[in-house]
Design an enzyme around this catalytic site. Sequence first.
Site, mmCIF file in Angstrom:
data_model
loop_
_atom_site.group_PDB
_atom_site.id
_atom_site.type_symbol
_atom_site.label_atom_id
_atom_site.label_comp_id
_atom_site.label_asym_id
_atom_site.label_seq_id
_atom_site.Cartn_x
_atom_site.Cartn_y
_atom_site.Cartn_z
ATOM 1 N N GLU A 259 0.850 -1.198 0.000
ATOM 2 C CA GLU A 259 0.000 0.000 0.000
ATOM 3 C C GLU A 259 0.882 1.242 0.000
ATOM 4 O O GLU A 259 1.958 1.237 0.620
ATOM 5 C CB GLU A 259 -0.905 -0.003 1.238
ATOM 6 C CG GLU A 259 -1.864 -1.180 1.220
ATOM 7 C CD GLU A 259 -2.782 -1.255 2.454
ATOM 8 O OE1 GLU A 259 -2.654 -0.400 3.357
ATOM 9 O OE2 GLU A 259 -3.626 -2.176 2.495
ATOM 10 N N HIS A 282 -7.802 1.213 2.341
ATOM 11 C CA HIS A 282 -7.598 0.798 3.735
ATOM 12 C C HIS A 282 -8.319 1.739 4.725
ATOM 13 O O HIS A 282 -7.711 2.239 5.683
ATOM 14 C CB HIS A 282 -6.109 0.720 4.060
ATOM 15 C CG HIS A 282 -5.807 -0.239 5.178
ATOM 16 N ND1 HIS A 282 -4.680 -0.990 5.242
ATOM 17 C CD2 HIS A 282 -6.513 -0.572 6.301
ATOM 18 C CE1 HIS A 282 -4.677 -1.735 6.336
ATOM 19 N NE2 HIS A 282 -5.794 -1.490 7.003
HETATM 20 N N1 NAD Z 1 -9.520 -2.565 6.980
HETATM 21 C C1 NAD Z 1 -9.231 -1.982 8.109
HETATM 22 O O1 NAD Z 1 -9.109 -0.776 8.196
HETATM 23 C C2 NAD Z 1 -9.062 -2.822 9.344
HETATM 24 C C3 NAD Z 1 -9.376 -2.281 10.595
HETATM 25 C C4 NAD Z 1 -9.272 -3.105 11.723
HETATM 26 C C5 NAD Z 1 -8.830 -4.419 11.593
HETATM 27 N N2 NAD Z 1 -8.492 -4.903 10.365
HETATM 28 C C6 NAD Z 1 -8.024 -6.289 10.191
HETATM 29 O O2 NAD Z 1 -9.160 -7.146 10.335
HETATM 30 C C7 NAD Z 1 -8.720 -8.436 10.762
HETATM 31 C C8 NAD Z 1 -9.620 -8.936 11.867
HETATM 32 O O3 NAD Z 1 -9.530 -8.060 12.991
HETATM 33 P P1 NAD Z 1 -10.135 -8.513 14.410
HETATM 34 O O4 NAD Z 1 -9.986 -7.375 15.336
HETATM 35 O O5 NAD Z 1 -11.463 -9.131 14.235
HETATM 36 O O6 NAD Z 1 -9.061 -9.655 14.774
HETATM 37 P P2 NAD Z 1 -9.210 -10.797 15.872
HETATM 38 O O7 NAD Z 1 -7.839 -11.167 16.244
HETATM 39 O O8 NAD Z 1 -10.185 -10.407 16.925
HETATM 40 O O9 NAD Z 1 -9.887 -12.009 15.052
HETATM 41 C C9 NAD Z 1 -9.219 -12.764 14.100
HETATM 42 C C10 NAD Z 1 -9.838 -14.154 14.115
HETATM 43 O O10 NAD Z 1 -9.338 -14.885 13.008
HETATM 44 C C11 NAD Z 1 -9.107 -16.229 13.443
HETATM 45 N N3 NAD Z 1 -8.178 -16.843 12.497
HETATM 46 C C12 NAD Z 1 -6.838 -16.609 12.370
HETATM 47 N N4 NAD Z 1 -6.359 -17.293 11.328
HETATM 48 C C13 NAD Z 1 -7.402 -17.963 10.784
HETATM 49 C C14 NAD Z 1 -7.538 -18.829 9.669
HETATM 50 N N5 NAD Z 1 -6.491 -19.121 8.891
HETATM 51 N N6 NAD Z 1 -8.751 -19.335 9.394
HETATM 52 C C15 NAD Z 1 -9.822 -19.032 10.177
HETATM 53 N N7 NAD Z 1 -9.759 -18.235 11.250
HETATM 54 C C16 NAD Z 1 -8.560 -17.692 11.543
HETATM 55 C C17 NAD Z 1 -8.589 -16.077 14.863
HETATM 56 O O11 NAD Z 1 -8.718 -17.269 15.598
HETATM 57 C C18 NAD Z 1 -9.483 -14.953 15.376
HETATM 58 O O12 NAD Z 1 -10.677 -15.442 15.957
HETATM 59 C C19 NAD Z 1 -7.263 -8.279 11.154
HETATM 60 O O13 NAD Z 1 -6.453 -8.787 10.112
HETATM 61 C C20 NAD Z 1 -7.081 -6.772 11.259
HETATM 62 O O14 NAD Z 1 -5.767 -6.388 10.972
HETATM 63 C C21 NAD Z 1 -8.613 -4.138 9.236
#
Ligand code: NAD
Length: 412
Positions: A259, A282
């Site tokens: 990015e 993003h």
């Molecule tokens: N687009 C954005 O601006 C933005 C903002 C916030 C978070 N995010 C991203 O969103 C994602 C989720 O955030 P969150 O706060 O819910 O995270 P979180 O850690 O609460 O949840 C992630 C979940 O994914 C599960 N997981 C991990 N690997 C896996 C796989 N291979 N298959 C199935 N399940 C799997 C974990 O067990 C966990 O329950 C993160 O990657 C975070 O960086 C993006």
Amino acid sequence: MARALLLENPHPDADPILADAGFEVVRHAGAMEEDELIEALEGVDLLGIRSTTHVTERVLAAHPGLTAIGAFCIGTNQIDLRAAARRGIAVFNAPFSNTRSVVELAVAEIIALTRRLTVRDKALHGGVWDKTASGSHEVRGRTLGIVGYGNIGTQLSVVAEALGMRVVFFDTAEKLALGNAHRMGSLAEVLAVSDVVTLHVDGRAGNAGMFGREQFEQMKHGASFLNLSRGFLVDYSVLREKILDGSISGAAVDVFPSEPRKNGDPFDSELRGLPNVILTPHVGGSTQEAQENIGHFVANKLSKYVRAGSTDLSVNLPRLTLQPSDAARYRVAFVHRNTPGVLALVNQTFAEHGANIEGQILGTLGEIGYVVTDIGSELPREAIEAVREMEDTLRLRVMVRPGYEDADGGEA
Ligand SMILES: NC(=O)c1ccc[n+]([C@@H]2O[C@H](COP(=O)([O-])OP(=O)(O)OC[C@H]3O[C@@H](n4cnc5c(N)ncnc54)[C@H](O)[C@@H]3O)[C@@H](O)[C@H]2O)c1
């Protein structure tokens, strides 16, 4: 007066919280490069950053006396967390302050893709009136497949059900299914039944490239796909191919493997220009509300760490949830190497100097130990110095109850 340096414009609500905790708050609007940061940290106790400033081993080595770092964002990849822990510097972030914002964008996109909203919008902006129901559906009754049922996945599950969607999910960890959501035994099972597939897994290294040709080919014909999690999880060249051959009917993508570093820098992707593909820079978590939540959350974590030694939700130190003591005269927060016998040695040292322990709590995280001790009696300076001199000491901080400021409250 202790100083807090805030870079990259965290929400202004952070300032009064830090001022209340005894800090003079100094702000610098932009991010800083390594050398500039090393210079700016002179005389600073707390550092606040967002995602652009990198806090490297070199920065930390130049300022080992920093008390704590607040990442006013979600990710902490920009900070060398282990190097900070080795110096007893606590790091905090805001892991779920923008969860709702991501969920709302995902919901908007699920509806937009299912109604082919951007296709209609683009046509009309181009002067083409194309009133048709072809390819447009209600989301009610359709199946949403959530991959990763964490903070975001679970909240999306609740909101999607309120819209009348059927929710299935897959998570590698054991997760409680909310409402009527149905847990599936594998990713493939989710892909086989979902009209919309949305990725919300975390960015652990093992997830790199987890969604490629095999997974796209397991999806239902005509399903749509969202990724608002991490860019490096998905093979977007396969997604492009599947959009062009019609097997995937639409996609919404907010995150990319590489990015631009700042606004205005060039952006390119194989997904540009495709029909029914929504691209956003993003911004899943980027709302005014999320920024405000993050400002409050991180500033409060820093304040509680400074005032009470609480490491609740710290990303690099053992987590102890503590309130300020209204009984003890002194609270000694001690970060150390997690080796056998350290606690006994600390207690023996306090006893030898006549310091009476009222309460004590210990947490460990890998190579780091954190013990917080409340002292109800005098705390002779020699006792503090003796603990400070111990081989395994990484950081010693003494919090003094007002009225008992005769002890040494300095840093190791
Ligand atoms: N687009 C954005 O601006 C933005 C903002 C916030 C978070 N995010 C991203 O969103 C994602 C989720 O955030 P969150 O706060 O819910 O995270 P979180 O850690 O609460 O949840 C992630 C979940 O994914 C599960 N997981 C991990 N690997 C896996 C796989 N291979 N298959 C199935 N399940 C799997 C974990 O067990 C966990 O329950 C993160 O990657 C975070 O960086 C993006």
